[in-house]
Design an enzyme around this catalytic site. Structure first.
Site, mmCIF file in Angstrom:
data_model
loop_
_atom_site.group_PDB
_atom_site.id
_atom_site.type_symbol
_atom_site.label_atom_id
_atom_site.label_comp_id
_atom_site.label_asym_id
_atom_site.label_seq_id
_atom_site.Cartn_x
_atom_site.Cartn_y
_atom_site.Cartn_z
ATOM 1 N N SER A 275 0.791 -1.239 0.123
ATOM 2 C CA SER A 275 0.100 -0.154 0.006
ATOM 3 C C SER A 275 1.145 1.257 -0.051
ATOM 4 O O SER A 275 2.102 1.050 0.383
ATOM 5 C CB SER A 275 -0.908 -0.065 1.373
ATOM 6 O OG SER A 275 -1.575 1.132 1.641
ATOM 7 N N TYR B 188 -2.769 -0.579 10.898
ATOM 8 C CA TYR B 188 -2.512 -0.881 9.252
ATOM 9 C C TYR B 188 -1.204 -0.976 8.490
ATOM 10 O O TYR B 188 -0.545 -1.599 7.977
ATOM 11 C CB TYR B 188 -3.738 -0.412 8.442
ATOM 12 C CG TYR B 188 -3.672 -0.647 7.173
ATOM 13 C CD1 TYR B 188 -3.927 -1.990 6.725
ATOM 14 C CD2 TYR B 188 -3.358 0.440 6.083
ATOM 15 C CE1 TYR B 188 -4.160 -2.180 5.249
ATOM 16 C CE2 TYR B 188 -3.526 0.017 4.836
ATOM 17 C CZ TYR B 188 -3.538 -1.171 4.277
ATOM 18 O OH TYR B 188 -3.541 -1.442 2.826
#
Length: 287
Positions: free
Chosen positions: A139, A152
């Site tokens: 990501s 996260y």
């Protein structure tokens, strides 16, 4: 182009669903994993299994035995795994203090330990033939840790750390490890975001309570303006598969909104990273 055996995780929706279709369309033998193929994902599993060149496997990626059984099934039929695409993952959102130790353990089990299980099981077969490709879907938050996404982001930092070090270790053995860094895309993952379990601390953050809403509005505006297409991530996987061995970049940014920022950070770190390997006598691993 030779036919490859490709294992893709998290194929019941989003990037994984599109990637399975895109790779299978090239004639490769795709093994698509998802959980609960006879329950909540039964329709998805049936639809995917009807696509030419795709075999659906029911796998719980946090279960060692389930993962090993899947690898054994593929090896029994194909004899090897040429490409591993670690796409499956989950997201957590909220003030960092609201996440319990168990929340963090779960996040790392899904986003770090699970990909590693597959990498460790696939690597012996790749080493045996001195060829292979591992693609880990990270990501943009694997480069920057944003407020309200700290847990996260930490898990994606972990995945990137495993991928980066491994990239240089196995490249001399004929194996490429590549990272894809997607930005924000309108996929089903956004509907499955987990939140911290310790809600007792949330009131203590009232001073910044409106910031998450502002983040959501900014994201929605980007979606409306830029219209990011999740197929771009599937296309990036296909591109990496098609590139010659040894010519695949370590990181590929797929983000029409803020990707230039992530790319600039990647390029700056790459320069300094080379200096570190030089300083510690590992210059030959850069070639």
């Amino acid at each position: 182009m030779s036919k490859k055996t490709v294992l893709i995780t998290g194929t019941n929706s989003g990037f994984g669903w599109l990637t399975a279709h895109s790779v299978a369309a090239l004639g490769h033998s795709v093994y698509a994993t998802m959980r609960d193929t006879k329950g909540k994902n039964a329709d998805k599993a049936k639809a995917l299994a009807e696509v030419e060149n795709i075999t659906v496997l029911d796998v719980s990626l946090t279960d060692e035995e389930s993962v090993k059984n899947a690898i054994d099934t593929i090896i029994a039929k194909e004899g090897t795994i040429d490409v591993l695409v670690n796409n499956a993952g989950s997201a957590m959102f909220g003030v960092a203090e609201s996440f319990t130790t168990e929340d963090v353990k779960w996040m790392f089990d899904v986003n770090v330990n699970a990909p590693w299980r597959l990498m460790k099981l696939a690597l012996p077969f790749m080493r045996k033939k001195s060829e292979g490709l591992i693609i880990n879907v990270s990501s943009g938050w694997g480069r920057f840790s944003a407020p309200f996404s700290a847990v996260y982001a930490a898990s994606k930092f972990g995945l990137e750390g495993l991928s980066e070090g491994l990239h240089y270790e196995v490249r001399p053995l004929g194996i490429d490890v590549a990272i894809i860094q997607p930005g924000a895309f309108p996929t089903e993952m956004a509907q499955k975001i987990q939140f911290g379990s310790d809600t007792s601390v949330v009131d203590g953050y009232s001073a910044i309570a409106e910031v998450p809403n502002k983040m959501g509005s900014a994201r929605d505006q980007m979606f409306e303006t830029v219209k990011p297409d999740p197929q771009d991530v599937a296309d990036a996987v296909v591109n990496l598969i098609n590139l010659p061995q040894g010519k695949r970049p370590l990181r590929t940014v797929v983000d029409p909104s803020t990707g230039k920022i992530v790319q600039a950070a990647n390029e700056a770190v790459e320069v300094e990273y080379a200096k570190v390997l030089n300083a510690f006598g590992m210059k030959e691993l850069l070639d």
